[in-house]
Design a protein around this motif. Structure first.
Motif, PDB file in Angstrom:
ATOM      1  N   GLY A   6       0.814  -1.207   0.000  1.00 53.27           N
ATOM      2  CA  GLY A   6       0.000   0.000   0.000  1.00 53.27           C
ATOM      3  C   GLY A   6       0.843   1.250   0.000  1.00 53.27           C
ATOM      4  O   GLY A   6       0.548   2.226  -0.694  1.00 53.27           O
ATOM      5  N   GLY A   7       1.931   1.230   0.790  1.00 52.04           N
ATOM      6  CA  GLY A   7       2.833   2.378   0.816  1.00 52.04           C
ATOM      7  C   GLY A   7       3.496   2.611  -0.526  1.00 52.04           C
ATOM      8  O   GLY A   7       3.660   3.757  -0.963  1.00 52.04           O
ATOM      9  N   LEU A  54      -8.786   2.085   1.897  1.00 54.82           N
ATOM     10  CA  LEU A  54      -7.974   3.044   2.635  1.00 54.82           C
ATOM     11  C   LEU A  54      -6.781   3.509   1.803  1.00 54.82           C
ATOM     12  O   LEU A  54      -6.491   4.709   1.718  1.00 54.82           O
ATOM     13  N   VAL A  55      -6.082   2.578   1.201  1.00 51.55           N
ATOM     14  CA  VAL A  55      -4.939   2.951   0.358  1.00 51.55           C
ATOM     15  C   VAL A  55      -5.412   3.777  -0.841  1.00 51.55           C
ATOM     16  O   VAL A  55      -4.753   4.740  -1.243  1.00 51.55           O
ATOM     17  N   ALA A 173     -13.983   8.127  -7.078  1.00 51.13           N
ATOM     18  CA  ALA A 173     -12.968   7.099  -7.318  1.00 51.13           C
ATOM     19  C   ALA A 173     -12.875   6.142  -6.143  1.00 51.13           C
ATOM     20  O   ALA A 173     -12.728   4.916  -6.324  1.00 51.13           O
ATOM     21  N   ILE A 174     -12.963   6.669  -4.932  1.00 54.18           N
ATOM     22  CA  ILE A 174     -12.920   5.825  -3.733  1.00 54.18           C
ATOM     23  C   ILE A 174     -14.175   4.957  -3.651  1.00 54.18           C
ATOM     24  O   ILE A 174     -14.107   3.769  -3.302  1.00 54.18           O
ATOM     25  N   ALA A 189      -7.742  -3.247  -6.340  1.00 51.90           N
ATOM     26  CA  ALA A 189      -6.549  -2.429  -6.132  1.00 51.90           C
ATOM     27  C   ALA A 189      -5.986  -1.913  -7.453  1.00 51.90           C
ATOM     28  O   ALA A 189      -5.349  -0.856  -7.492  1.00 51.90           O
ATOM     29  N   LEU A 190      -6.223  -2.624  -8.541  1.00 56.08           N
ATOM     30  CA  LEU A 190      -5.739  -2.159  -9.841  1.00 56.08           C
ATOM     31  C   LEU A 190      -6.437  -0.882 -10.275  1.00 56.08           C
ATOM     32  O   LEU A 190      -5.902  -0.110 -11.070  1.00 56.08           O
TER      33      LEU A 190
END
Length: 427
Positions: A6-7, A54-55, A173-174, A189-190
């Motif tokens: 995530g970072g 969250l990411v 987007a979120i 996640a992509l």
């Protein structure tokens, strides 16, 4: 590993936005950042919905610290919303029309006071007195997009400029990340961690992110709520016209419902301004070269003279639509929509790469990561050549990647790197 991943995703999105803000030439940086995020997702076997969302939220934050980078479209969005709040149709008057002078502010019109006459207006070029692009022509955006602009304008003070739209686009987007993560967190996640999504939502506030949300929702509920799915598709078409290209993938009466929704959205504006409701759309198609193929269809331009491109593009579009209509009977609708939308972008090769945002969402739903090559290539072409026809070289490379991946998929039974992990086993 998921926290490290995530970072890395947040760092990649930040690097792209910071680089673009300093000098809009991300080129290899955007390419490397996108591949890095894909590699991270590949390695992460388990992800929770909460972690992905969250990411994704963190990825949107860097874009909010700077004004729009990739285009000035958001300033037109702000203006259109403000004009509607004043009780005037944005299809009626151009931004530089002095009848709207009372709506001007120093953010949108740094070189023109409300009490100052704008003088002769040139139709389709930018004006240094305003940040609004093409201020001499009426708006091009359809009614659902206009409703969205109006709601955001109502909630945003003029002094905030585009920030309200940037926040709204980031939230959309979120929200789409969550919607996709409910289906499969790893694949979501992509979308949510994509540098392209960060660049075009929280940063540039492009309305295409709203179209992507509506398209994804339509595809997800297509089998359970077919009529509602059709309404959502029609609404997506009334945000940006391109989603209507997906009609062949929706069988039965759904295309009629979608078209009916699209037409209905125009009725209030049609009553108010008549044929002016077309706005700058005809002029846009001419200016962008879609009417004669002179400057569009970049891949076809590598092989054909200008006079043959339009006919060839139409023939290819009809063939693709027919194939989609036939294949929709026996393949998942997400897959049909993915390759149909991707093929349309490869045929038309629009100059503006944010048109590919819905394709990213569809690639996630269809679990076809090879199609991510198309929006990535569009950015590399846009940054390298802009409107130049040479962008077709980069777009062609993306098409080759898609074809190779398609061929490999049909010749091997080996599990693919991005094969889905059932949601019930995600942690």
């Amino acid at each position: 590993m998921k926290y490290v991943g995530g970072g890395i995703a947040v760092a990649a999105c930040t690097a792209v936005i910071v680089t673009a803000a300093v000098n809009w030439r991300p080129n290899l940086i955007l390419l490397v950042a996108s591949l890095l995020v894909m590699g991270v997702v590949w390695r992460l076997k388990r992800l929770s919905v909460a972690a992905v969302v969250l990411v994704a939220a963190l990825c949107q934050l860097p874009g909010l610290t700077h004004g729009p980078i990739t285009s000035t479209d958001a300033y037109r969005y702000v203006w259109d919303g403000r004009v509607q709040l004043s009780g005037t149709s944005p299809y009626r008057y151009v931004p530089l029309d002095d009848r709207l002078a009372g709506l001007r502010d120093p953010v949108l019109f740094p070189g023109l006071r409300p009490d100052q006459k704008s003088g002769p207006v040139q139709s389709d070029i930018d004006d240094p007195r305003t940040r609004i692009n093409r201020p001499g022509v009426p708006t091009i955006y359809p009614p659902v997009a206009q409703a969205y602009f109006t709601v955001v304008a109502f909630l945003t003070p003029w002094s905030a400029g585009t920030l309200g739209l940037q926040i709204a686009a980031a939230l959309i987007a979120i929200a789409l990340t969550w919607l996709l993560a409910v289906q499969n967190p790893r694949w979501a996640a992509l979308w949510g961690w994509s540098p392209i999504v960060a660049l075009e939502a929280g940063s540039a506030a492009h309305v295409d992110v709203l179209a992507a949300l509506l398209i994804a929702a339509a595809v997800i509920i297509a089998t359970r709520r077919p009529k509602l799915a059709a309404v959502l598709l029609g609404a997506a078409g009334s945000v940006k016209l391109l989603p209507l290209l997906l009609l062949p993938a929706f069988r039965g009466r759904r295309p009629l419902v979608a078209v009916g929704t699209f037409i209905t959205s125009y009725v209030p504006h049609l009553v108010a301004v008549g044929t002016l409701v077309l706005g700058f759309l005809p002029g846009y198609l001419t200016q962008e070269g879609f009417d004669d193929g002179s400057t569009r269809f970049a891949i076809l331009a590598l092989l054909l003279p200008p006079e043959a491109r339009q006919v060839t593009a139409v023939a290819l579009a009809l063939a693709v639509a027919t194939a989609a209509f036939i294949r929709a009977r026996h393949e998942p609708i997400a897959l049909t929509c993915c390759w149909l939308y991707g093929a349309a972008l490869l045929i038309a090769t629009p100059t503006y790469p944010w048109y590919g945002l819905p394709l990213i969402a569809l690639a996630v739903l269809a679990r076809r990561p090879e199609w991510l090559a198309v929006p990535i290539a569009a950015y590399l072409a846009y940054a390298s050549f802009g409107h130049d026809i040479r962008q077709g070289l980069i777009q062609l490379a993306a098409a080759v990647i898609v074809v190779i991946a398609f061929t490999i998929r049909h010749r091997t039974t080996t599990p693919k790197p991005f094969d889905a992990v059932p949601a019930a086993h995600q942690h």
